[in-house]
Design a protein around this motif. Structure first.
Motif: not given
Length: 860
Positions: A8-32
């Motif tokens: 579930n992609i959460e957005t804040d009240d001011q912006l309709p999008v989710h914009l962020f930086l991240h680092s990852t090793h493994q993200v299992p299968n998922h969808w949104h």
């Protein structure tokens, strides 16, 4: 990981999008239900979308369509910018977009075909810039950019194949039920036959269905869920590996080891060791967004912002700057008056003891004394080898030389100061093998190899000055044991070893005279705020009958601790003097100093029952970096005035670090305005910070009123109104990014700002004619740096140019006569960002009323 494979992609009240930086090793299968654009800024990763495998390298872009099942793996450190746009928002822009698919994979194209991808990169870079700097109207600009991005996707990246199989509602609900079942029962024996019966499917069909839509087998998915839970216990608990395997559904240790090694390419034991030792290639286990780890973005900005056409923020230039208006009514006659001691004037600080013997440093200290006036001075390194205090004779006995230290203290005392003596660092002959060194001009840190000889040195040293100046003088000095002992670069030994040093030194000094004042430990504010270090220290030393006469701390508004070794600092201090502080995030809290003081009082009150030690802040500043370019700007004037006025007399002293840029912790910079922490440049040119203290020194000893952005004081000469327009550093700069600051442009790293109009209605003033003096520090007046820029920022300056800078960069002074009628006066002041103004209201050469109140201030 979240509770469900659907994200579930959460957005804040001011912006309709989710914009962020991240680092990852493994993200299992998922969808949104969002389109997701990944922009690889560092490293590489492998992306799996249905049956397709894509390797993404630095600067690659990839778009994941809404409801496409996808997974990510990476074998090295990486940093990715992610933009997630909910389909529900995009439908409002283009109703047909739900039926569209997009193909955006820059890795599939050569360098000459990257132009259209660069357009996307530029849009993402500007969104991230706006997201962090947040100028007025930034949400409007981001939504405008989203419109441009949507148009670009439709025009340039819309797939020709409109028959791409989508995950319909029926299949999506089935997958959600299956994955939810696995999440809820992962630690049990999951029976696929039972699950197939629940879904009214055969086992072969369920297996094919899962493989088709999730891109992995059912067994591998179950193992991935179990591993995700197990990794958390590996890094966050002391449970045995066998117990962890059992708790998370693995039939035995052998099975756990095999599955773990397949995913992580090392055994559970090896993984736990590398993480706990701090050598893991991957982030630790506090995950969010399916193992997307929010992280300090400073590493990313250089590669990200190069796609901007310039370094400006369009929203800033197209919208008018905010104009803040504040007003307050002050009844001078009836407002209760508070006496003020100005404890901020108790302590000045300089670098090392030997530097105080430099003629230029002495000139700087004497000017500060002449125009501001302090009571004490604190410095490092009284026992450094260059002070030549400590020695041993041929029999190995302690033999001290006071030639340099006598000159040092003679100068201090004749300047109207007293020493706030930091007992540090070690002479080399007392440094053991485990000791390290710090600073460009080396100081030895760590436990003395012979505590008895250390105490002999302390005893003979203090006894010498009692004989020289008398006990009446020396018992007014402060003896602070060491500097920041909780930080490894200053104290490479254990906490217990520092307590031993403190207790032993304390008893040694008290044996000379019980009224000599001994304290410490001089820890950092971040240690005070996040750990119980000070509580333990006070408790432990008091149990050994060493009751500190004062507690000292240092305040630098950091949100991250200094995790750096002595070895690193030896190299970095010389070649990269700002590198240490780029690793530490500055606080977003504009009231950080007040929070620290409150925490200090609370901590000492709780841990020091039965006695009330003095509380001293023996170092404070907006940063610990001697190469922070904003240190030379008007920002420091507003920062100093704001924090002093908000915390007036809250402690027994505030030692602003430091008087002068002329110090040798680092190799001297060839640049005059190099971002040093001093009130003056190394050749004695006052900065806005110097003039801030000079205006503070003109305040009377009685506080009449204070409020947001102002402070009203008084004495028998009249009223003083000190005002400031403080603007905080923006999020980018606080995180260590220097993309928007350079040698001559240093004001684009602050939050949105504009003019401040402050109206003060003063009543209860006797009618008559008054002299109004207005002192102003801003970019046009009182800022040598800004004047230097106006001169063309010359690299080399002759004596005439330097003298001009010194003389012409003083604050502006205007004088006018004002007529006050009906016992009221309205003071209106307009301040630009970072501006400081002092208004003095005086009637003639005497008082401007007929009577003094009993507290000594002129009654209005």
């Amino acid at each position: 990981m979240q509770s469900y494979t659907y994200e579930n992609i959460e957005t804040d009240d001011q912006l309709p999008v989710h914009l962020f930086l991240h680092s990852t090793h493994q993200v299992p299968n998922h969808w949104h239900d969002s389109i997701e654009i990944l922009f690889v800024l560092k490293g590489k990763l492998q992306l799996f979308t249905k049956d397709r495998y894509t390797e993404l390298n630095e600067e690659d872009l990839f778009l994941i369509n809404a409801n496409d099942i996808h997974a990510i793996e990476a074998e090295e450190n990486n940093l990715v910018l992610a933009l997630q746009i909910p389909i529900a928002y995009l439908i409002q822009i283009e109703p047909q977009i739900e039926r569209m698919s997009f193909g955006c994979n820059s890795a599939a194209y050569g360098r000459e075909e990257q132009v259209k991808f660069d357009e996307l990169r530029a849009l993402l870079a500007e969104m991230m810039l706006l997201h962090y700097k947040r100028p007025q109207g930034y949400t409007l600009r981001i939504q405008s950019l989203l419109l441009s991005l949507t148009y670009l996707l439709i025009q340039g990246f819309r797939s020709q194949d409109q028959n791409t199989e989508k995950l319909d509602d029926k299949h999506r609900e089935r997958l959600l039920r299956i994955t939810s079942y696995v999440k809820e029962n992962y630690n049990r024996n999951i029976n696929i036959q039972q699950l197939a019966q629940q879904e009214y499917l055969t086992v072969p069909y369920l297996s094919r269905f899962f493989k088709e839509y999730m891109g992995t087998s059912f067994t591998k998915y179950v193992n991935a869920v179990r591993l995700d839970r197990a990794v958390k216990d590996l890094t966050l608990t002391n449970l045995s590996i066998t117990q962890i395997a059992h708790d998370h559904g693995f039939p035995n240790l052998k099975s756990f080891n095999a599955v773990f090694k397949e995913f992580y390419r090392q055994t559970p034991g090896e993984y736990r060791k590398t993480v706990l030792d701090g050598r893991s290639r991957f982030q630790k286990s506090s995950a969010s967004h399916f193992n997307y780890f929010e992280m300090n973005p400073s590493q990313a900005f250089e590669s990200l912002f190069k796609y901007l056409p310039d370094k400006s923020v369009p929203a800033v230039t197209t919208l008018p700057a905010p104009h803040a208006k504040r007003s307050s009514h002050v009844s001078v006659e009836s407002t209760p008056v508070t006496e003020v001691d100005h404890t901020w004037k108790k302590l000045m600080t300089v670098g090392k003891a030997k530097e105080v013997l430099f003629a230029e440093v002495q000139k700087h200290m004497q000017r500060v004394q002449r125009e501001i006036g302090f009571q004490y001075v604190r410095f490092h390194g009284i026992f450094d080898d260059e002070m030549m205090v400590y020695g041993e004779n041929e029999r190995g006995e302690v033999s001290l030389n006071f030639a340099y230290s006598d000159s040092l203290f003679d100068f201090i005392l004749t300047s109207g100061l007293r020493p706030f003596l930091e007992l540090s660092f070690l002479p080399s002959q007392l440094a053991g093998e485990e000791c390290g060194t710090i600073f460009y001009k080396k100081s030895f840190v760590g436990s003395p190899k012979d505590l008895g000889k250390w105490n002999q040195m302390i005893h003979q040293f203090i006894t010498h000055y009692i004989r020289k100046y008398g006990i009446h003088e020396v018992r007014q000095w402060y003896f602070e044991v060491w500097n920041e002992p909780e930080i490894r670069i200053f104290w490479p030994d254990t906490y217990e070893a520092y307590c031993e040093l403190f207790v032993s030194t304390y008893h040694c000094i008290k044996s000379i005279h019980p009224e000599l004042r001994v304290g410490g430990p001089g820890i950092l504010s971040i240690t005070l705020m996040r750990e119980d270090w000070l509580t333990r220290f006070v408790r432990d030393v008091r149990e050994r009958h060493a009751e500190p006469d004062f507690i000292s701390i240092h305040n630098y508004p950091y949100d991250e601790a200094m995790s750096i070794s002595n070895e690193e600092i030896q190299v970095d201090f010389e070649q990269f003097p700002n590198l240490v502080f780029q690793r530490i995030e500055l606080s977003a809290d504009t009231g950080y100093l007040s929070q620290v003081i409150a925490k200090l009082k609370e901590t000492v009150s709780a841990s020091a029952s039965g006695y009330t030690p003095e509380l001293h802040m023996t170092e404070w500043n907006s940063t610990g970096s001697h190469r922070d370019l904003v240190n030379d700007t008007c920002y420091k004037a507003a920062y100093i005035v704001k924090n002093v006025l908000e915390n007036m007399d809250a402690l027994h002293s505030f030692g602003y670090w430091t008087v002068t840029d002329l110090l040798e912790e680092f190799k001297m910079s060839a640049e005059l305005f190099h971002g040093g922490l001093g009130l003056m440049t190394y050749n004695g040119i006052p900065k806005p910070a110097f003039y801030a203290f000079k205006l503070l020194a003109r305040l009377g000893d009685h506080c009449i009123d204070r409020g947001e952005g102002y402070y009203i004081a008084g004495n028998d000469k009249g009223l003083q109104v000190l005002m400031y327009a403080y603007v905080h550093l923006d999020a980018l700069y606080r995180k260590g990014d220097a993309s928007f600051i350079n040698r001559t442009n240093r004001y684009d790293v602050f939050e949105e700002d504009g003019l401040t109009e402050l109206t003060l209605e003063l009543t209860g003033i006797r009618s008559g004619t008054y002299t109004l003096k207005r002192h102003t520090i801003n970019r046009q007046h009182g800022s040598a740096f800004d004047l230097w820029v106006q001169m063309g920022a010359p690299v080399h300056m002759d004596a005439d140019t330097l003298d001009y800078l010194k003389q012409a960069s003083c604050p502006r002074l205007t004088v006018e006569q004002v007529e006050i009628k009906d016992s009221a006066y309205t003071l209106v002041s307009t301040l630009s960002p970072h501006e400081v103004q002092l208004v003095e209201l005086v009637k003639g050469n005497q008082s401007y009323t007929s009577n003094k109140n009993e507290k000594g201030i002129i009654s209005m």
